[in-house]
Design a protein around this motif. Sequence first.
Motif, PDB file in Angstrom:
ATOM      1  N   PRO A  60       3.842   0.512  -3.843  1.00 26.58           N
ATOM      2  CA  PRO A  60       3.695  -0.427  -4.960  1.00 26.58           C
ATOM      3  C   PRO A  60       3.041   0.281  -6.140  1.00 26.58           C
ATOM      4  CG  PRO A  60       2.826  -1.355  -2.912  1.00 26.58           C
ATOM      5  CD  PRO A  60       3.088   0.089  -2.645  1.00 26.58           C
ATOM      6  N   LYS A  61       3.435  -0.045  -7.348  1.00 30.12           N
ATOM      7  CA  LYS A  61       2.875   0.608  -8.539  1.00 30.12           C
ATOM      8  C   LYS A  61       1.503   0.014  -8.845  1.00 30.12           C
ATOM      9  CE  LYS A  61       6.390   3.295  -9.318  1.00 30.12           C
ATOM     10  NZ  LYS A  61       7.044   3.070  -8.019  1.00 30.12           N
ATOM     11  N   ASP A  62       0.515   0.482  -8.109  1.00 26.21           N
ATOM     12  CA  ASP A  62      -0.828  -0.065  -8.191  1.00 26.21           C
ATOM     13  C   ASP A  62      -1.823   1.078  -8.362  1.00 26.21           C
ATOM     14  OD1 ASP A  62      -3.476  -0.798  -6.542  1.00 26.21           O
ATOM     15  OD2 ASP A  62      -2.632  -2.631  -7.379  1.00 26.21           O
ATOM     16  N   VAL A  63      -2.590   1.045  -9.437  1.00 26.84           N
ATOM     17  CA  VAL A  63      -3.508   2.144  -9.757  1.00 26.84           C
ATOM     18  C   VAL A  63      -4.521   2.376  -8.642  1.00 26.84           C
ATOM     19  CG1 VAL A  63      -5.373   2.882 -11.294  1.00 26.84           C
ATOM     20  CG2 VAL A  63      -3.287   1.920 -12.252  1.00 26.84           C
ATOM     21  N   MET A  64      -5.153   1.310  -8.175  1.00 18.89           N
ATOM     22  CA  MET A  64      -6.178   1.468  -7.150  1.00 18.89           C
ATOM     23  C   MET A  64      -5.586   2.013  -5.856  1.00 18.89           C
ATOM     24  SD  MET A  64      -8.765   0.749  -8.893  1.00 18.89           S
ATOM     25  CE  MET A  64      -9.887   1.131  -7.562  1.00 18.89           C
ATOM     26  N   LEU A  65      -4.391   1.571  -5.522  1.00 22.35           N
ATOM     27  CA  LEU A  65      -3.734   2.087  -4.318  1.00 22.35           C
ATOM     28  C   LEU A  65      -3.458   3.583  -4.470  1.00 22.35           C
ATOM     29  CD1 LEU A  65      -0.955   0.378  -2.268  1.00 22.35           C
ATOM     30  CD2 LEU A  65      -0.776   2.794  -2.823  1.00 22.35           C
ATOM     31  N   PHE A  66      -2.954   3.995  -5.636  1.00 21.38           N
ATOM     32  CA  PHE A  66      -2.680   5.417  -5.871  1.00 21.38           C
ATOM     33  C   PHE A  66      -3.969   6.238  -5.773  1.00 21.38           C
ATOM     34  CE2 PHE A  66       1.563   5.631  -8.426  1.00 21.38           C
ATOM     35  CZ  PHE A  66       2.186   4.836  -7.477  1.00 21.38           C
ATOM     36  N   GLN A  67      -5.037   5.743  -6.400  1.00 14.93           N
ATOM     37  CA  GLN A  67      -6.317   6.451  -6.336  1.00 14.93           C
ATOM     38  C   GLN A  67      -6.799   6.551  -4.889  1.00 14.93           C
ATOM     39  OE1 GLN A  67      -9.048   4.391  -8.920  1.00 14.93           O
ATOM     40  NE2 GLN A  67      -8.055   5.089 -10.793  1.00 14.93           N
TER      41      GLN A  67
END
Length: 216
Positions: free
Chosen positions: A186-193
Amino acid sequence: MVDTKIFSLYKDLLKKYGDPEELWPDWCSKNKNLKTRELIALGAILTQRTSWRNADLALRNLIKENLHTLEKIAQLSDLKKLTGLVRPAGFYTTKPKRLLAFSKFAIEECGGIRGMLNQDMWPLRKKLLQVYGIGPETADTFLLYAFDKPSFVIDEYTKRFVRKYKLSAENKTYDYLKEVFEDALPKDVMLFQNYHVLIIVDQKGKEASRMENLII
């Protein structure tokens, strides 16, 4: 709903290692101020081809000498002092030039950190890649951690992770691996971090991956 091996691995790592914000409290913070974002950006350059321990020593030198803002670095006409301060991070003939180039770009072309926060991700990434000393990994580190934009970082830890779990064929390019992760999540900043930190933890171990709070 996204359901791939890559996303399943993320959930497994999160369950195994816990909240990444406890390990990288500033970088993964949901409430970064502008000063923290600025230090993260400087740290992203200082940690190029060295350990965070060495980069952190250099960053603390800058803070101690009150030379830890983009504006102050951009105003330098002589890099001698800066060179001495960042020596612990290695490559002390090139990293001061990279810090200066990025600082001038940020201040003169973007209006500082605040200005970059307000820019769209892909045009900003394209401009960052034109700055001296900024490659894809550093640009994506800026975007993901300093500017909270969903741009996945492919570093050596990520490449080892890909090999360990057989997520892609060998010898794929940076952009290819970046696309593999971004298409699977999912395009989610917190998930990517969080995922990027968990990848590092999976390679180095929990305690070896821990970062101290940045000194503001």
